[in-house]
Each structure stands twice: as C-alpha cells, then as structure tokens.
Write a protein that holds these residues in place. Structure first.
Motif, PDB file in Angstrom:
ATOM      1  N   GLN A  36       6.472   8.512  -2.194  1.00  0.00           N
ATOM      2  CA  GLN A  36       5.462   7.569  -1.749  1.00  0.00           C
ATOM      3  C   GLN A  36       6.000   6.748  -0.594  1.00  0.00           C
ATOM      4  OE1 GLN A  36       4.746   5.638  -5.589  1.00  0.00           O
ATOM      5  NE2 GLN A  36       2.715   6.550  -5.624  1.00  0.00           N
ATOM      6  N   LYS A  37       5.255   6.743   0.508  1.00  0.00           N
ATOM      7  CA  LYS A  37       5.645   5.953   1.670  1.00  0.00           C
ATOM      8  C   LYS A  37       5.167   4.524   1.477  1.00  0.00           C
ATOM      9  CE  LYS A  37       5.535   5.876   6.721  1.00  0.00           C
ATOM     10  NZ  LYS A  37       7.000   5.881   6.883  1.00  0.00           N
ATOM     11  N   PHE A  44      15.595  13.233  -5.484  1.00  0.00           N
ATOM     12  CA  PHE A  44      16.409  12.292  -4.713  1.00  0.00           C
ATOM     13  C   PHE A  44      16.725  12.853  -3.327  1.00  0.00           C
ATOM     14  CE2 PHE A  44      20.599  10.845  -3.286  1.00  0.00           C
ATOM     15  CZ  PHE A  44      20.358   9.489  -3.174  1.00  0.00           C
ATOM     16  N   THR A  45      17.112  14.107  -3.255  1.00  0.00           N
ATOM     17  CA  THR A  45      17.450  14.678  -1.946  1.00  0.00           C
ATOM     18  C   THR A  45      16.230  14.752  -1.041  1.00  0.00           C
ATOM     19  OG1 THR A  45      17.204  16.949  -2.795  1.00  0.00           O
ATOM     20  CG2 THR A  45      19.416  15.970  -2.833  1.00  0.00           C
ATOM     21  N   GLU A  46      15.063  14.980  -1.614  1.00  0.00           N
ATOM     22  CA  GLU A  46      13.837  14.943  -0.812  1.00  0.00           C
ATOM     23  C   GLU A  46      13.558  13.536  -0.304  1.00  0.00           C
ATOM     24  OE1 GLU A  46      10.696  16.559  -3.166  1.00  0.00           O
ATOM     25  OE2 GLU A  46      11.304  18.649  -2.823  1.00  0.00           O
ATOM     26  N   LEU A  47      13.829  12.537  -1.142  1.00  0.00           N
ATOM     27  CA  LEU A  47      13.654  11.144  -0.738  1.00  0.00           C
ATOM     28  C   LEU A  47      14.568  10.818   0.440  1.00  0.00           C
ATOM     29  CD1 LEU A  47      12.431   8.291  -1.514  1.00  0.00           C
ATOM     30  CD2 LEU A  47      14.492   7.978  -2.907  1.00  0.00           C
ATOM     31  N   LEU A  48      15.815  11.253   0.356  1.00  0.00           N
ATOM     32  CA  LEU A  48      16.771  10.996   1.429  1.00  0.00           C
ATOM     33  C   LEU A  48      16.393  11.767   2.693  1.00  0.00           C
ATOM     34  CD1 LEU A  48      19.354   9.675   2.415  1.00  0.00           C
ATOM     35  CD2 LEU A  48      20.649  11.519   1.323  1.00  0.00           C
ATOM     36  N   GLN A  49      16.001  13.028   2.535  1.00  0.00           N
ATOM     37  CA  GLN A  49      15.631  13.811   3.712  1.00  0.00           C
ATOM     38  C   GLN A  49      14.397  13.241   4.394  1.00  0.00           C
ATOM     39  OE1 GLN A  49      15.623  18.103   3.338  1.00  0.00           O
ATOM     40  NE2 GLN A  49      14.099  18.323   4.963  1.00  0.00           N
ATOM     41  N   GLN A  50      13.410  12.785   3.628  1.00  0.00           N
ATOM     42  CA  GLN A  50      12.206  12.215   4.240  1.00  0.00           C
ATOM     43  C   GLN A  50      12.540  10.935   4.996  1.00  0.00           C
ATOM     44  OE1 GLN A  50       8.866  13.591   4.176  1.00  0.00           O
ATOM     45  NE2 GLN A  50       8.933  12.156   5.886  1.00  0.00           N
ATOM     46  N   THR A  51      13.401  10.105   4.419  1.00  0.00           N
ATOM     47  CA  THR A  51      13.818   8.875   5.094  1.00  0.00           C
ATOM     48  C   THR A  51      14.525   9.191   6.403  1.00  0.00           C
ATOM     49  OG1 THR A  51      14.042   7.741   2.956  1.00  0.00           O
ATOM     50  CG2 THR A  51      15.187   6.768   4.835  1.00  0.00           C
ATOM     51  N   VAL A  72       0.846  -1.179   0.000  1.00  0.00           N
ATOM     52  CA  VAL A  72       0.000   0.000   0.000  1.00  0.00           C
ATOM     53  C   VAL A  72       0.887   1.236   0.000  1.00  0.00           C
ATOM     54  CG1 VAL A  72      -1.767   1.293   1.232  1.00  0.00           C
ATOM     55  CG2 VAL A  72      -1.836  -1.208   1.224  1.00  0.00           C
ATOM     56  N   LEU A  73       0.684   2.146  -0.933  1.00  0.00           N
ATOM     57  CA  LEU A  73       1.487   3.349  -1.044  1.00  0.00           C
ATOM     58  C   LEU A  73       0.662   4.557  -0.635  1.00  0.00           C
ATOM     59  CD1 LEU A  73       3.253   2.729  -4.476  1.00  0.00           C
ATOM     60  CD2 LEU A  73       3.990   2.048  -2.209  1.00  0.00           C
ATOM     61  N   ILE A  74       1.242   5.423   0.202  1.00  0.00           N
ATOM     62  CA  ILE A  74       0.580   6.637   0.624  1.00  0.00           C
ATOM     63  C   ILE A  74       1.338   7.815   0.036  1.00  0.00           C
ATOM     64  CG2 ILE A  74      -0.066   8.093   2.589  1.00  0.00           C
ATOM     65  CD1 ILE A  74      -0.287   5.550   4.235  1.00  0.00           C
ATOM     66  N   LYS A  75       0.661   8.667  -0.706  1.00  0.00           N
ATOM     67  CA  LYS A  75       1.324   9.747  -1.409  1.00  0.00           C
ATOM     68  C   LYS A  75       1.788  10.818  -0.445  1.00  0.00           C
ATOM     69  CE  LYS A  75       2.203  11.796  -5.428  1.00  0.00           C
ATOM     70  NZ  LYS A  75       3.466  11.645  -6.024  1.00  0.00           N
TER      71      LYS A  75
END
Length: 409
Positions: free
Chosen positions: A10-11, A262-269, A2-5
């Motif tokens: 996407q989480k 990509f940087t947003e992906l890393l920062q969110q993680t 299940v993906l949450i936007k």
C-alpha cells in the motif's frame, strides 16, 4: 492517510521518511550552499539494523570509508549526518579527518557511541570541507517527526536536483503493519552502479543486518543499478537502509513466510526513488523506460535495456521527438548481449516499428506526438530466450550542457 493498493503493498501518499516507527529527521541551511538547506540528520531512537551499498567508482570519498567502518562494527546505526554542497572527495588526509570529526560531533550531540553514526556528503569534488559552517550547526539540528522536518531533511541532501524525492509504503508481515519510506537525491553523474545518488531508506521491520543487506543488494540491482542519466559514476554514492524493528514482526529471513512480501516492499520503495532520480536528470524533460524481453537471461535483458536508455543518440532522439528506431537497434547490437540480427522487435509506446528486424509501416507523426509525453516507453523483444528486464533514464537536452558547464560557478 489515504492508502492506494499496489498488489500486497500500500502506497502511503502522505507518508515520509519518519513514518516508520522510531525515526526522526531534521534539516537546515548552514551556508555551505548559497540558499537551500545543506545539513541533515536522521536519528533512530533505538539501535537499528543497517545495511549500505556504495559507488563502484574506485575513487571513494572519505565519508563512505567512515560509514563502512561504522556499519562493520555491529551492523547497527542510530544516526546519519549528511551534508550537501561539498562532497569531501579527493581531499586527502584532511578530508578523512573531517569525516571522522563530523561523525564524532553528531555522536556527542546525540549521546551515542561514534560507531552508531554514519556520515554522508555530496556536492563539489576536491574542495576542503567548510567545517566552520557544519560543526557548530550540528547542535542546531532538532530531529522530529513532523512533515516539515521531513521536507527540511529531503531538501538538505539535494544538489542540482529540481525537486525532493521521497516515497512511503506499507504492508502486513505476521499480521503487523510494517512501514518503509525513503528519501533520495540525484540528478547528474548518474550511471548504473550508483552515481551521483544518495538514498536513505527507513523501515520499522524486524530484520538482522545480514538479511537486510541481502535484500538491499537484490533490490538495488533491480532499481538503482538500472538507471542512467549521463553515464558518469561519482565518488560519494550510497544507498543506506535502517530497520528499527519496532513493528515487532518475527525476525525476517528468506525462510519467513512473508520474506517475499518484505523484498517486494523494499524493491517498490527503491524503484520509486530510482525513477524519480531518472526523471529529474539534469535538464531532462522526459522519463524513458526501456523494457527488454526475450533475452538469454534476466541479466542480459537489463544489460541491453541499460545500453539503450544510456545511448546519447536514443536520448537526443527522444528529446527531439524523432522516431528513429535505428538508434535503438544499434544500441542493442553494441550491448554485448546475445541477439539474432534477424529476429528483433521494437516498439515505441504501443506502436510497433520493427518485427523480426523488418521495418513496419507506421505514422511518424503519431510516434513523434507520443515522444513528446512526460513518460516514454521503448519495448524490445530479442526473441532468443525468456529473460526480461527494465532500465530507466531521461532525454538529453541543451539544459544538461548549460547546467554542467556552470556547475562550479
């Protein structure tokens, strides 16, 4: 899954540290700790670009030196061997030798050159490593991609943590799915500049080591370096990321059209993991987020936010559900940032308490009820500029003293 936007990210609610392509993990109990798993392994089936950041404490444990040496060789890793229960810190020449022995044993088991293996340890400082438990069991680690293996690894890195901490996200880069996941530990000795925390981030993005380090430094400054539990920085702290490249996107650089993605992906993680660490502060009952706006710069806003969330008086006020805004403005005043003593606004939740440094009428009962929530936000506007920043921490409870008074026993 299940993906949450979440904007362009996407989480992946069921994602784990092995969801990114190329990664396997394992974890087990060896007897270093009394009950929980205490030895873990991350393995990548190809040489992965690697980057790491380390504690700012000038006393650094032997495993950090070994990991720095491994990454410095080629900027690549294929494995991380990690134990909990013993920090292998302040253990002299024997501790250094033990860290190298751990690296070599993992390399031999996986048929890798030793420089392709990183070493990480966490636990009690000043005790020699129980190598008779660790070395014979490395060959009993069987890395795999199942959820149970990810859960076993997550447990293997914990110390006083009350729960495992993991997250996973996905985005599109060059039209290809890129996945990133992380596992972390941290509960006490937590202060900005990474202490006591370990975080391991995996991704299948294609990126060179120097660019990965650049992105990791930026993400860490906005996340892991914005948390505090008790103001202590330990000797073993590290955030390490590995990128397998198996998503087959065009190699990422700041000039790439999807670099920001990509940087947003890393920062969110990293933000997910940082907030989990703050929430699980030893004895904590409440996650505190401090938002500072109107500062002279973003750095000044973060500095003020860290000072507020790190204040023992603010932390105990939250624990006691006491709407004592005087402790908040006092923390601003000693933070060292530019501020106008006649122009500060303070709110707790959505309830304004102070405007232009003048008290506002409010219901103490309403604010007190709000402070009893699991998540609390304190907002401050300095009204001197456009800088904005956030920091995370937790309340300070009786249990923090109890846990740390008996940590070795």
């Amino acid at each position: 899954m299940v993906l949450i936007k979440e904007s362009s990210i996407q989480k992946m609610e069921k994602g784990t540290i092995v969801t990114p392509a190329g990664f396997q993990v394992s974890g087990m109990h060896t007897g270093v700790k009394r009950k929980r798993h205490d030895l873990g392994l991350i393995y990548c089936d190809v040489p992965a670009s690697a980057a790491a950041l380390y504690t700012q404490n000038i006393i650094q444990a032997a495993p950090l030196q070994v990991t720095k040496e491994s990454i410095a060789q080629e900027g690549k890793l294929q494995a991380v061997i990690v134990n909990s229960g013993n920090a292998n810190a302040c253990t002299g020449k024997q501790g250094e030798a033990d860290a190298y022995i751990m690296r070599q044993a993992a390399a031999d088991y996986l048929s890798l050159p030793e420089q392709m293996v990183a070493v990480s340890s966490t636990g009690i400082i000043g005790l020699e490593m129980p190598m008779d438990h660790i070395i014979p069991n490395i060959e009993n680690l069987h890395p795999a991609t199942h959820a149970k293996d990810a859960a076993a690894f997550n447990e293997s890195i914990l110390t006083t943590d009350t729960c495992s901490k993991s997250t996973c996200h996905q985005t599109l880069i060059d039209g290809k799915k890129v996945t990133m996941a992380g596992s972390a530990k941290g509960s006490g000795m937590i202060e900005p500049n990474m202490g006591t925390m370990l975080a391991f981030v995996t991704t299948d993005a294609a990126i060179e080591p120097d660019m990965l380090h650049l992105a990791l430094k930026e993400a860490t400054d906005k996340t892991f370096n914005c948390i505090t539990v008790d103001g202590d920085t330990s000797t073993n702290d590290m955030v390490l990321t590995m990128a397998s490249g198996k998503a087959a996107n065009n190699t990422l650089t700041p000039e790439h059209s999807d670099w920001v993605n990509f940087t947003e992906l890393l920062q969110q993680t990293c933000e997910d993991l940082a907030k989990m660490i703050a929430r699980d502060g030893e004895g904590a009952t409440t996650l505190i987020e401090v938002e500072v706006n109107g500062a002279g710069s973003n750095d000044e806003a973060v500095k003020a936010a860290k000072t507020i969330v790190g204040s023992s008086l603010v932390k105990t006020a939250v624990y006691g559900a006491d709407p004592n805004w005087g402790r908040i403005i006092a923390a601003v005043g000693r933070s060292g940032v530019k501020a106008d003593a006649e122009a500060i606004d303070v709110s707790i939740g959505t309830i304004p308490l102070l405007e232009n440094s003048q008290p506002l009428p409010f219901s103490e009962a309403e604010v007190s009820d709000y402070l009893k929530n699991d998540d609390v936000t304190i907002a401050v506007n300095l009204n001197v500029g456009n800088g904005a920043g956030r920091a995370w921490g937790c309340d300070l409870t009786y249990d923090y003293v109890r846990i740390n008074a008996s940590y070795r026993t």
